[in-house]
Every structure is written in structure tokens, then in C-alpha cells.
Design a protein around this motif. Structure first.
Motif, PDB file in Angstrom:
ATOM      1  N   VAL A  98      -1.026  -2.007  -3.594  1.00  0.00           N
ATOM      2  CA  VAL A  98      -0.391  -2.540  -2.395  1.00  0.00           C
ATOM      3  C   VAL A  98       0.861  -3.315  -2.792  1.00  0.00           C
ATOM      4  CG1 VAL A  98      -0.710  -3.978  -0.358  1.00  0.00           C
ATOM      5  CG2 VAL A  98      -2.634  -2.696  -1.294  1.00  0.00           C
ATOM      6  N   ALA A  99       1.991  -2.728  -2.496  1.00  0.00           N
ATOM      7  CA  ALA A  99       3.275  -3.353  -2.812  1.00  0.00           C
ATOM      8  C   ALA A  99       3.514  -4.502  -1.841  1.00  0.00           C
ATOM      9  CB  ALA A  99       4.393  -2.323  -2.716  1.00  0.00           C
ATOM     10  N   ALA A 100       4.499  -5.312  -2.184  1.00  0.00           N
ATOM     11  CA  ALA A 100       4.796  -6.489  -1.365  1.00  0.00           C
ATOM     12  C   ALA A 100       5.115  -6.109   0.072  1.00  0.00           C
ATOM     13  CB  ALA A 100       5.949  -7.275  -1.982  1.00  0.00           C
ATOM     14  N   ASP A 101       5.891  -5.024   0.248  1.00  0.00           N
ATOM     15  CA  ASP A 101       6.248  -4.648   1.614  1.00  0.00           C
ATOM     16  C   ASP A 101       5.038  -4.143   2.394  1.00  0.00           C
ATOM     17  OD1 ASP A 101       6.220  -2.339  -0.011  1.00  0.00           O
ATOM     18  OD2 ASP A 101       7.483  -1.241   1.436  1.00  0.00           O
ATOM     19  N   GLU A 102       4.063  -3.543   1.707  1.00  0.00           N
ATOM     20  CA  GLU A 102       2.838  -3.102   2.376  1.00  0.00           C
ATOM     21  C   GLU A 102       1.984  -4.301   2.788  1.00  0.00           C
ATOM     22  OE1 GLU A 102       1.570  -0.491  -0.727  1.00  0.00           O
ATOM     23  OE2 GLU A 102       2.158   1.289   0.414  1.00  0.00           O
ATOM     24  N   ARG A 103       2.005  -5.336   1.955  1.00  0.00           N
ATOM     25  CA  ARG A 103       1.280  -6.552   2.323  1.00  0.00           C
ATOM     26  C   ARG A 103       1.907  -7.173   3.569  1.00  0.00           C
ATOM     27  NH1 ARG A 103       0.455  -7.185  -3.376  1.00  0.00           N
ATOM     28  NH2 ARG A 103       2.433  -8.257  -3.635  1.00  0.00           N
ATOM     29  N   VAL A 104       3.225  -7.127   3.637  1.00  0.00           N
ATOM     30  CA  VAL A 104       3.919  -7.644   4.813  1.00  0.00           C
ATOM     31  C   VAL A 104       3.520  -6.816   6.032  1.00  0.00           C
ATOM     32  CG1 VAL A 104       6.201  -7.885   5.902  1.00  0.00           C
ATOM     33  CG2 VAL A 104       5.855  -8.649   3.549  1.00  0.00           C
ATOM     34  N   GLN A 105       3.431  -5.482   5.852  1.00  0.00           N
ATOM     35  CA  GLN A 105       3.031  -4.619   6.955  1.00  0.00           C
ATOM     36  C   GLN A 105       1.611  -4.938   7.421  1.00  0.00           C
ATOM     37  OE1 GLN A 105       3.700  -0.695   5.366  1.00  0.00           O
ATOM     38  NE2 GLN A 105       5.751  -0.553   6.252  1.00  0.00           N
ATOM     39  N   LEU A 106       0.700  -5.185   6.470  1.00  0.00           N
ATOM     40  CA  LEU A 106      -0.667  -5.559   6.831  1.00  0.00           C
ATOM     41  C   LEU A 106      -0.683  -6.871   7.617  1.00  0.00           C
ATOM     42  CD1 LEU A 106      -2.734  -4.646   3.637  1.00  0.00           C
ATOM     43  CD2 LEU A 106      -2.898  -3.597   5.893  1.00  0.00           C
ATOM     44  N   LYS A 107       0.141  -7.804   7.184  1.00  0.00           N
ATOM     45  CA  LYS A 107       0.232  -9.089   7.876  1.00  0.00           C
ATOM     46  C   LYS A 107       0.774  -8.877   9.295  1.00  0.00           C
ATOM     47  CE  LYS A 107       0.101 -13.617   7.756  1.00  0.00           C
ATOM     48  NZ  LYS A 107      -1.169 -14.257   7.936  1.00  0.00           N
ATOM     49  N   GLN A 108       1.797  -8.019   9.410  1.00  0.00           N
ATOM     50  CA  GLN A 108       2.365  -7.721  10.729  1.00  0.00           C
ATOM     51  C   GLN A 108       1.340  -7.017  11.614  1.00  0.00           C
ATOM     52  OE1 GLN A 108       5.822  -5.487   9.529  1.00  0.00           O
ATOM     53  NE2 GLN A 108       7.152  -7.299   9.524  1.00  0.00           N
ATOM     54  N   LEU A 109       0.549  -6.145  10.998  1.00  0.00           N
ATOM     55  CA  LEU A 109      -0.498  -5.439  11.729  1.00  0.00           C
ATOM     56  C   LEU A 109      -1.497  -6.430  12.312  1.00  0.00           C
ATOM     57  CD1 LEU A 109      -2.172  -2.925  12.515  1.00  0.00           C
ATOM     58  CD2 LEU A 109      -3.151  -3.021  10.241  1.00  0.00           C
ATOM     59  N   GLU A 110      -1.944  -7.362  11.479  1.00  0.00           N
ATOM     60  CA  GLU A 110      -2.896  -8.360  11.955  1.00  0.00           C
ATOM     61  C   GLU A 110      -2.264  -9.210  13.059  1.00  0.00           C
ATOM     62  OE1 GLU A 110      -5.703 -12.067  10.499  1.00  0.00           O
ATOM     63  OE2 GLU A 110      -4.528 -11.004   9.002  1.00  0.00           O
ATOM     64  N   GLU A 111      -0.998  -9.571  12.864  1.00  0.00           N
ATOM     65  CA  GLU A 111      -0.305 -10.361  13.885  1.00  0.00           C
ATOM     66  C   GLU A 111      -0.184  -9.582  15.196  1.00  0.00           C
ATOM     67  OE1 GLU A 111       3.213 -13.368  14.611  1.00  0.00           O
ATOM     68  OE2 GLU A 111       1.985 -13.263  12.835  1.00  0.00           O
TER      69      GLU A 111
END
Length: 197
Positions: free
Chosen positions: A115-128
């Protein structure tokens, strides 16, 4: 002397239970004042969390009032209330373990991916995004969904807590998931199910 005190206490409890069954709010207040702090200490001894302990005791008293007319106290009111708190605390512990194991499963699943940094950001955005969409749901539907998915309560437990039928609980959950499915992608729904399902 101690036997007479126990008999007097038992008699007082019988009178209080009878008054509760007759919708006497003053009797309820007396029970609440007499037992609340003791019950919080009892819950805390099991949960080691002050906030959850207070919440559980409040729920027990709410349930006591809601079920007052069908209340059956076999031994003593104190034993009945302590048993109700113990049962609620153990259910809370079980619910947290289930939620924790789901999070562990998701972490394990995601650990298999790089999980790259941008994918982690996407996961965070998904949860948000999920949280924002849940916040837009009608209040009762949202409450039912959160009790089911985040608190791990059964349909029966939610129905009792909210004073609605199990069928209504199921309808609220199905409608909420239907709305979220339309708002979020399939992959998002899979991840959210793993997180909160």
C-alpha cells in the motif's frame, strides 16, 4: 439485628418494584439514586473504562424503565440490577472483540498488498466519504446502521434499545446499505464491509 435489616430492605425493594410497575417516577428516581454509583463501579470492574461503564448503567436504567410493567425480580432488586449490568458489560466486551477482529482481518488483508502512500490517502478518503454519506442518512436509519455495524448489536438488541420491531431494524439496515451502495463504488463497499460489517 442484621436479619431484621435484610427483611426491611427486602420489603422496601418489593414496595419499590410494585411502585415501578405502576409507573411511579419517584420510585424510579429512588432506585436510580440508590444504585447508580454502585452499578457504575461494578461495570468499571469489568470494563476498566469509565465512559463505557456510565453508558452501560444508563442503558440498564433505561431498560428498567421501559420494561417496568413486566419486571420480574426473583431475588432482590440489587441482584437483578447487578446481573443486568454484568450481562450488558459482557456483551459490550464481546462486541468490541468482534469489531477488533474485523479490523485485524482488514489489516492482514492490506498487509498482503504494497500500500503506497497515495493508496493510504485513498483509503482515508474512502472512510471519510463513507462517514459523510452515513451522516446524510435519516437520523433513525443512521442510528440503526451504526448500532449494527459499529457497535455489533443484533437486530433484537437494536429493536429493544430503540423500541421498534426487528422487521423495522432490518428495513432500516437494508435501506441504508442500498443508499450507500448507490453512493459508493463496489470496491468501496467491500472495504467498508470489512471495516464495519
Amino acid at each position: 439485628m442484621a436479619i431484621m435489616e435484610n427483611q426491611a430492605t427486602r420489603f422496601q425493594e418489593i414496595v419499590l418494584v410494585r411502585a415501578l410497575k405502576e409507573d411511579d417516577e419517584h420510585a424510579f428516581r429512588m432506585v436510580y439514586d440508590a444504585y447508580f454509583e454502585r452499578l457504575v463501579r461494578h461495570a468499571y470492574s469489568l470494563l476498566h473504562d469509565e465512559s463505557r461503564s456510565y453508558d452501560i448503567v444508563q442503558d440498564v436504567f433505561l431498560d428498567l424503565w421501559n420494561r417496568r410493567q413486566i419486571l420480574e425480580v426473583k431475588r432482590s432488586l440489587a441482584a437483578y440490577l447487578h446481573s443486568a449490568v454484568r450481562h450488558a458489560a459482557l456483551n459490550d466486551i464481546k462486541r468490541l472483540k468482534v469489531h477488533s477482529s474485523k479490523l485485524d482481518a482488514l489489516v492482514h488483508l492490506l498487509a498482503g498488498f504494497d500500500v503506497a502512500a497515495d493508496e493510504r490517502v485513498q483509503l482515508k478518503q474512502l472512510e471519510e466519504g463513507y462517514r459523510q454519506e452515513v451522516a446524510k442518512l435519516p437520523k433513525k436509519m443512521r442510528s440503526v446502521l451504526l448500532m449494527s455495524r459499529e457497535e455489533g448489536l443484533s437486530h433484537h438488541e437494536i429493536a429493544e434499545r430503540m423500541g421498534i420491531s426487528k422487521a423495522t431494524v432490518k428495513t432500516h439496515i437494508n435501506n441504508a446499505l442500498h443508499i450507500l451502495r448507490h453512493k459508493l463504488s463496489s470496491f468501496s463497499m467491500l472495504l467498508l464491509y470489512l471495516l464495519f460489517g
